[in-house]
Design a protein around this motif. Structure first.
Motif, PDB file in Angstrom:
ATOM      1  N   LEU A   8       0.797  -1.270   0.013  1.00  0.00           N
ATOM      2  CA  LEU A   8      -0.017  -0.195  -0.104  1.00  0.00           C
ATOM      3  C   LEU A   8       0.901   1.277   0.015  1.00  0.00           C
ATOM      4  O   LEU A   8       1.982   1.218   0.680  1.00  0.00           O
ATOM      5  N   GLY A   9       0.483   2.410  -0.679  1.00  0.00           N
ATOM      6  CA  GLY A   9       1.230   3.755  -0.756  1.00  0.00           C
ATOM      7  C   GLY A   9       0.705   4.157   0.283  1.00  0.00           C
ATOM      8  O   GLY A   9       1.508   5.264   0.654  1.00  0.00           O
ATOM      9  N   VAL A  10      -0.366   4.201   0.998  1.00  0.00           N
ATOM     10  CA  VAL A  10      -1.040   5.002   2.307  1.00  0.00           C
ATOM     11  C   VAL A  10      -1.265   3.798   3.172  1.00  0.00           C
ATOM     12  O   VAL A  10      -1.337   2.650   2.930  1.00  0.00           O
ATOM     13  N   SER A  11      -1.551   4.321   4.402  1.00  0.00           N
ATOM     14  CA  SER A  11      -1.904   3.348   5.587  1.00  0.00           C
ATOM     15  C   SER A  11      -3.296   3.020   5.163  1.00  0.00           C
ATOM     16  O   SER A  11      -4.119   3.751   4.783  1.00  0.00           O
ATOM     17  N   VAL A  12      -3.785   1.831   5.731  1.00  0.00           N
ATOM     18  CA  VAL A  12      -5.173   1.474   5.669  1.00  0.00           C
ATOM     19  C   VAL A  12      -6.117   2.542   6.300  1.00  0.00           C
ATOM     20  O   VAL A  12      -7.062   2.934   5.832  1.00  0.00           O
ATOM     21  N   PRO A  13      -5.906   2.950   7.467  1.00  0.00           N
ATOM     22  CA  PRO A  13      -6.816   3.986   8.092  1.00  0.00           C
ATOM     23  C   PRO A  13      -6.868   5.317   7.217  1.00  0.00           C
ATOM     24  O   PRO A  13      -8.044   5.764   6.703  1.00  0.00           O
ATOM     25  N   ASP A  14      -5.830   5.715   6.494  1.00  0.00           N
ATOM     26  CA  ASP A  14      -5.821   6.859   5.645  1.00  0.00           C
ATOM     27  C   ASP A  14      -6.751   6.718   4.528  1.00  0.00           C
ATOM     28  O   ASP A  14      -7.355   7.274   3.895  1.00  0.00           O
ATOM     29  N   LYS A  15      -6.401   5.060   3.792  1.00  0.00           N
ATOM     30  CA  LYS A  15      -7.446   4.683   2.679  1.00  0.00           C
ATOM     31  C   LYS A  15      -8.810   4.824   3.177  1.00  0.00           C
ATOM     32  O   LYS A  15      -9.786   5.184   2.267  1.00  0.00           O
ATOM     33  N   ILE A  16      -9.106   4.244   4.283  1.00  0.00           N
ATOM     34  CA  ILE A  16     -10.496   4.223   4.667  1.00  0.00           C
ATOM     35  C   ILE A  16     -11.027   5.583   4.853  1.00  0.00           C
ATOM     36  O   ILE A  16     -12.048   6.042   4.333  1.00  0.00           O
TER      37      ILE A  16
END
Length: 184
Positions: A8-16
């Motif tokens: 992932l290029g960004v964290s999962v919380p950021d994506k959500i």
């Protein structure tokens, strides 16, 4: 290759958070745009919807082009939408807030020009919808509304409405009584 698909290029919380934020903002914008957009897409509306999806894509994915990132975004979008749909189904208040309410566009054969303007509708377009519902003109309708989902509904005047099974049964009973009186 596997790293490109799953890293992932960004964290999962950021994506959500990005996905939920874009969903909420788009839902608000579409709600503010009015019911007309939901009724029927004209060529201009279709162009806007196609471009809108492209414009917000980077806001959702950020610098992440991985398969896993795209799947997370898709799952979040579907999950948020499912939650909103369930909330609307369970609560009339949520439905009014998120979808709006029915708007009367014409009553007793007369247009409500203010309502047409507020909904961004042309009288000619609503006239066409009225004709598709078996009315020759606005004079034939008791009421024309646009529903929260964008459907235009014309209610014919009672004297022009098609006969129902109940109407036919009542007429048949009346004829039976008349024939019984004549024979008796």
């Amino acid at each position: 290759m596997w790293n490109d698909l799953m890293n992932l290029g960004v964290s999962v919380p950021d994506k959500i958070l990005r996905t939920v934020a874009v969903y909420v903002v788009l839902a608000i914008l579409i709600r503010l745009a009015g019911k007309r957009d939901l009724a029927q897409l004209n060529a201009f509306d279709l162009v806007v919807m196609l471009l809108l999806s492209n414009v917000v894509q980077n806001a959702i994915i950020g610098p992440d082009n991985s398969l896993l990132g795209g799947l997370i975004g898709a799952v979040v979008l579907l999950g948020v939408n499912a939650a909103v749909v369930r909330a609307v189904r369970r609560s009339d208040r949520a439905a009014r807030l998120l979808e709006g309410s029915t708007t009367t566009l014409a009553s007793e054969g007369r247009w409500d020009l203010r309502a047409l303007r507020r909904e961004g509708l042309r009288q000619a377009d609503v006239d066409a919808a009225v004709r598709r519902q078996n009315a020759a003109s606005i004079a034939d309708v008791q009421r024309v509304t646009i529903e929260p989902g964008g459907a235009i509904v014309a209610t014919l005047r009672p004297d022009l409405a098609p006969a129902t099974k109940a109407d036919l049964a009542a007429l048949e009973a009346k004829l039976d009584r008349l024939l019984a009186r004549q024979q008796g």
